[in-house]
Design an enzyme around this catalytic site. Structure first.
Site, PDB file in Angstrom:
ATOM      1  N   ASN A   1     -13.476   6.640   4.760  1.00 55.46           N
ATOM      2  CA  ASN A   1     -13.651   5.649   5.820  1.00 55.46           C
ATOM      3  C   ASN A   1     -12.765   5.904   7.032  1.00 55.46           C
ATOM      4  OD1 ASN A   1     -15.660   4.209   4.496  1.00 55.46           O
ATOM      5  ND2 ASN A   1     -14.200   2.897   3.432  1.00 55.46           N
TER       6      ASN A   1
ATOM      7  N   TYR B   1       0.810  -1.227   0.000  1.00 51.67           N
ATOM      8  CA  TYR B   1       0.000   0.000   0.000  1.00 51.67           C
ATOM      9  C   TYR B   1       0.844   1.277   0.000  1.00 51.67           C
ATOM     10  CZ  TYR B   1      -3.525  -3.340   1.627  1.00 51.67           C
ATOM     11  OH  TYR B   1      -4.381  -4.415   1.752  1.00 51.67           O
TER      12      TYR B   1
ATOM     13  N   ASP C   1      -5.905  11.715   2.328  1.00 47.80           N
ATOM     14  CA  ASP C   1      -6.191  11.887   0.903  1.00 47.80           C
ATOM     15  C   ASP C   1      -7.617  12.393   0.743  1.00 47.80           C
ATOM     16  OD1 ASP C   1      -6.829   9.136   1.901  1.00 47.80           O
ATOM     17  OD2 ASP C   1      -7.816   9.007  -0.043  1.00 47.80           O
TER      18      ASP C   1
ATOM     19  N   TYR D   1      -5.306  -0.357   9.529  1.00 47.47           N
ATOM     20  CA  TYR D   1      -5.925  -0.199   8.220  1.00 47.47           C
ATOM     21  C   TYR D   1      -6.964   0.918   8.290  1.00 47.47           C
ATOM     22  CZ  TYR D   1      -3.344  -4.337   6.916  1.00 47.47           C
ATOM     23  OH  TYR D   1      -2.330  -5.214   6.685  1.00 47.47           O
TER      24      TYR D   1
END
Length: 221
Positions: free
Chosen positions: A144, A15, A123, A96
């Site tokens: 999220n 990632y 982001d 996460y």
């Protein structure tokens, strides 16, 4: 004044250069990453820095000059705040993205930090690449990581430093944010990270309010 900075991203090499990891990429580009040792704590990579050390990176005159470069209004007359935290805590959650709040609430509870003294770096789909926004509170834009933090701290009234990644032409948002920045995008991203890392330090020294309104939605490229 900011007491806790949260850099959002996903843990793992796969990632590392994803668009969703813009927050972690800003951490890596910042001066703080070079003089702060991180340790595993609060389900995160955690570190802290004394406010005095951060403030003394530059003289007041140098800070004022940097403020002009950042288009901060009234930078020539800026004074260091009389009230400030002894330490500024940094958190890179390893839970996460959609469970970022699990890590954040542990640090917030341990250090008794108020939501208005939190800054989340993340982001932002609603801003084009090359644009950065500093704001307090507001909507979560379907992010999220922000949703998880709000759910745990009980409010959306915290500061955000939003790094634009733009929206894709297709509707598969999940695959887009979990894809790497393209080769053509990297020079733009590098310029954004260089300027924004300075703006972040400026906000920590003088308070995030000083970036407004110039950084409400600032085009950097």
């Amino acid at each position: 004044m900011i007491e806790l900075i949260i850099f959002l991203g996903n843990h793992g090499k796969e990632y590392q250069k994803n668009r969703h990891n813009a927050g972690w990429l800003l951490w890596e580009a910042s001066q703080m990453a070079s003089y702060m040792s991180l340790q595993k704590k609060f389900k995160s990579q955690y570190g802290s820095i004394d406010y005095g050390k951060l403030k003394n990176l530059r003289s007041l005159i140098e800070w004022q000059e940097k403020g002009k470069d950042l288009a901060v209004e009234g930078s020539k007359t800026l004074q260091l705040p009389e009230s400030h935290p002894d330490k500024i805590h940094c958190l890179l959650p390893e839970t996460y993205m959609n469970r970022s709040g699990d890590a954040v609430i542990e640090a917030v509870t341990f250090y008794k930090i108020k939501p208005e003294n939190i800054l989340v770096v993340h982001d932002e789909l609603e801003l084009p690449l090359g644009t950065v926004s500093c704001k307090f509170s507001g909507g979560l834009g379907g992010h999220n990581g922000l949703r998880s933090i709000k759910a745990h701290v009980g409010t959306a009234d915290f500061w955000r430093l939003r790094i634009g990644i733009g929206r894709p032409e297709h509707n598969d948002i999940a695959s887009y944010v979990l894809s790497d920045f393209s080769r053509d995008e990297m020079p733009v991203l590098e310029q954004v990270l260089a300027v924004t890392s300075l703006a972040l330090e400026y906000a920590l020294v003088f308070g995030p309010e000083v970036l407004l309104p110039a950084w409400n939605k600032r085009r950097l490229t």
